[in-house]
Design a protein around this motif. Structure first.
Motif, PDB file in Angstrom:
ATOM      1  N   LEU A 136       4.449   2.454  51.380  1.00 18.76           N
ATOM      2  CA  LEU A 136       3.611   3.630  51.126  1.00 18.76           C
ATOM      3  C   LEU A 136       3.333   4.323  52.448  1.00 18.76           C
ATOM      4  O   LEU A 136       3.016   3.672  53.439  1.00 18.76           O
ATOM      5  CB  LEU A 136       2.278   3.215  50.484  1.00 18.76           C
ATOM      6  CG  LEU A 136       2.340   2.702  49.041  1.00 18.76           C
ATOM      7  CD1 LEU A 136       0.989   2.172  48.603  1.00 18.76           C
ATOM      8  CD2 LEU A 136       2.809   3.797  48.105  1.00 18.76           C
ATOM      9  N   THR A 137       3.437   5.637  52.458  1.00 23.18           N
ATOM     10  CA  THR A 137       3.112   6.387  53.670  1.00 23.18           C
ATOM     11  C   THR A 137       1.592   6.425  53.833  1.00 23.18           C
ATOM     12  O   THR A 137       0.844   5.990  52.947  1.00 23.18           O
ATOM     13  CB  THR A 137       3.629   7.834  53.577  1.00 23.18           C
ATOM     14  OG1 THR A 137       2.931   8.484  52.515  1.00 23.18           O
ATOM     15  CG2 THR A 137       5.127   7.880  53.336  1.00 23.18           C
ATOM     16  N   ALA A 138       1.147   6.992  54.951  1.00 22.24           N
ATOM     17  CA  ALA A 138      -0.298   7.121  55.197  1.00 22.24           C
ATOM     18  C   ALA A 138      -0.961   7.966  54.106  1.00 22.24           C
ATOM     19  O   ALA A 138      -2.142   7.800  53.821  1.00 22.24           O
ATOM     20  CB  ALA A 138      -0.536   7.729  56.570  1.00 22.24           C
ATOM     21  N   PRO A 149       4.948   6.743  47.834  1.00 18.82           N
ATOM     22  CA  PRO A 149       5.953   5.682  47.889  1.00 18.82           C
ATOM     23  C   PRO A 149       7.266   6.187  48.490  1.00 18.82           C
ATOM     24  O   PRO A 149       7.743   7.250  48.122  1.00 18.82           O
ATOM     25  CB  PRO A 149       6.146   5.264  46.434  1.00 18.82           C
ATOM     26  CG  PRO A 149       5.403   6.243  45.602  1.00 18.82           C
ATOM     27  CD  PRO A 149       4.602   7.143  46.486  1.00 18.82           C
ATOM     28  N   LYS A 150       7.799   5.433  49.430  1.00 16.81           N
ATOM     29  CA  LYS A 150       9.068   5.774  50.072  1.00 16.81           C
ATOM     30  C   LYS A 150       9.897   4.509  50.204  1.00 16.81           C
ATOM     31  O   LYS A 150       9.411   3.415  50.000  1.00 16.81           O
ATOM     32  CB  LYS A 150       8.815   6.336  51.477  1.00 16.81           C
ATOM     33  CG  LYS A 150       8.180   7.689  51.492  1.00 16.81           C
ATOM     34  CD  LYS A 150       9.053   8.631  52.221  1.00 16.81           C
ATOM     35  CE  LYS A 150       8.491  10.030  52.154  1.00 16.81           C
ATOM     36  NZ  LYS A 150       8.942  10.855  53.205  1.00 16.81           N
ATOM     37  N   SER A 151      11.160   4.706  50.616  1.00 19.59           N
ATOM     38  CA  SER A 151      11.992   3.549  50.904  1.00 19.59           C
ATOM     39  C   SER A 151      12.904   3.879  52.076  1.00 19.59           C
ATOM     40  O   SER A 151      13.264   5.035  52.291  1.00 19.59           O
ATOM     41  CB  SER A 151      12.763   3.136  49.652  1.00 19.59           C
ATOM     42  OG  SER A 151      14.101   3.440  49.732  1.00 19.59           O
ATOM     43  N   ARG A 152      13.241   2.847  52.846  1.00 16.48           N
ATOM     44  CA  ARG A 152      14.149   2.982  53.973  1.00 16.48           C
ATOM     45  C   ARG A 152      15.183   1.858  53.881  1.00 16.48           C
ATOM     46  O   ARG A 152      14.851   0.735  53.546  1.00 16.48           O
ATOM     47  CB  ARG A 152      13.423   2.832  55.314  1.00 16.48           C
ATOM     48  CG  ARG A 152      12.516   3.963  55.654  1.00 16.48           C
ATOM     49  CD  ARG A 152      13.267   5.046  56.417  1.00 16.48           C
ATOM     50  NE  ARG A 152      12.388   6.119  56.816  1.00 16.48           N
ATOM     51  CZ  ARG A 152      12.150   7.202  56.101  1.00 16.48           C
ATOM     52  NH1 ARG A 152      12.680   7.355  54.928  1.00 16.48           N
ATOM     53  NH2 ARG A 152      11.358   8.145  56.547  1.00 16.48           N
ATOM     54  N   SER A 163       6.373  -0.843  60.893  1.00 13.70           N
ATOM     55  CA  SER A 163       6.239   0.050  62.050  1.00 13.70           C
ATOM     56  C   SER A 163       7.496   0.909  62.242  1.00 13.70           C
ATOM     57  O   SER A 163       7.397   2.046  62.697  1.00 13.70           O
ATOM     58  CB  SER A 163       5.929  -0.745  63.320  1.00 13.70           C
ATOM     59  OG  SER A 163       7.058  -1.470  63.737  1.00 13.70           O
ATOM     60  N   ARG A 164       8.664   0.389  61.904  1.00 13.67           N
ATOM     61  CA  ARG A 164       9.914   1.140  62.099  1.00 13.67           C
ATOM     62  C   ARG A 164      10.236   2.063  60.910  1.00 13.67           C
ATOM     63  O   ARG A 164      11.077   2.947  61.039  1.00 13.67           O
ATOM     64  CB  ARG A 164      11.084   0.160  62.288  1.00 13.67           C
ATOM     65  CG  ARG A 164      11.021  -0.702  63.534  1.00 13.67           C
ATOM     66  CD  ARG A 164      11.337   0.042  64.821  1.00 13.67           C
ATOM     67  NE  ARG A 164      12.614   0.716  64.836  1.00 13.67           N
ATOM     68  CZ  ARG A 164      13.757   0.162  65.163  1.00 13.67           C
ATOM     69  NH1 ARG A 164      13.816  -1.098  65.527  1.00 13.67           N
ATOM     70  NH2 ARG A 164      14.876   0.872  65.143  1.00 13.67           N
ATOM     71  N   ALA A 165       9.582   1.865  59.771  1.00 16.94           N
ATOM     72  CA  ALA A 165       9.909   2.639  58.567  1.00 16.94           C
ATOM     73  C   ALA A 165       9.414   4.074  58.648  1.00 16.94           C
ATOM     74  O   ALA A 165      10.018   4.973  58.074  1.00 16.94           O
ATOM     75  CB  ALA A 165       9.339   1.962  57.333  1.00 16.94           C
ATOM     76  N   ASN A 166       8.320   4.303  59.334  1.00 17.50           N
ATOM     77  CA  ASN A 166       7.720   5.651  59.367  1.00 17.50           C
ATOM     78  C   ASN A 166       8.468   6.618  60.257  1.00 17.50           C
ATOM     79  O   ASN A 166       8.976   6.316  61.257  1.00 17.50           O
ATOM     80  CB  ASN A 166       6.265   5.569  59.799  1.00 17.50           C
ATOM     81  CG  ASN A 166       5.445   4.833  58.750  1.00 17.50           C
ATOM     82  OD1 ASN A 166       5.707   4.975  57.564  1.00 17.50           O
ATOM     83  ND2 ASN A 166       4.482   4.049  59.178  1.00 17.50           N
TER      84      ASN A 166
END
Length: 139
Positions: free
Chosen positions: A75-77, A81-84, A136-139
């Motif tokens: 989940l972003t700030a 919902p997102k995915s990487r 930390s690397r997903a954003n």
């Protein structure tokens, strides 16, 4: 097609399964290994969409190199919902020198075959690819 630098080919199944993970989300993760005798990268393990990060880390051997792809949901700030898609080059300190060299020399070409990788991690022990690192690397 074998790579002149490392001599490693990439089995078609690697690309097919990656496309399934990327487009259809039919896998949570894929673990790849280099078959030295056949001189090619092959799929070793597919993770079901319901499998967890812990299931994924259990599939990585403590003393052998592997490549892996992990579809990380977060989940972003803003609570969206997102995915990487993460590419992990797993090279534990305890693995054989020859194995580390083969995986290192084949990595870039193999990664190019998997179109759609968003984040790359290199890990020599589990702490270098913990969930906190993914977040930390997903954003």
């Amino acid at each position: 097609m074998a790579n002149a630098a490392s001599g490693m080919a990439v089995h078609d199944d690697c690309k097919l399964k990656f496309l399934e993970l990327k487009a259809k989300r039919t896998h949570r993760f894929i673990v790849f290994k280099i078959e030295e005798k056949q001189k090619q990268v092959v799929v070793e393990k597919l993770g079901e969409p319901t499998e967890s990060y812990e299931d994924f880390t259990k599939c990585l051997p403590a003393d052998e190199c592997r490549y892996a792809v992990y579809d990380f949901d977060f989940l972003t700030a803003e609570n969206v919902p997102k995915s990487r898609i993460f590419f992990i080059a797993w090279s534990p300190d305890t693995s054989r020198i020859r194995s580390k060299m083969i995986y290192a020399s084949s990595k870039d070409r193999f990664k190019r075959e998997l179109d759609g990788i968003q984040v790359e991690l290199q890990a020599t022990d589990p702490t270098e690819m913990g969930l906190d690192v993914f977040k930390s690397r997903a954003n």
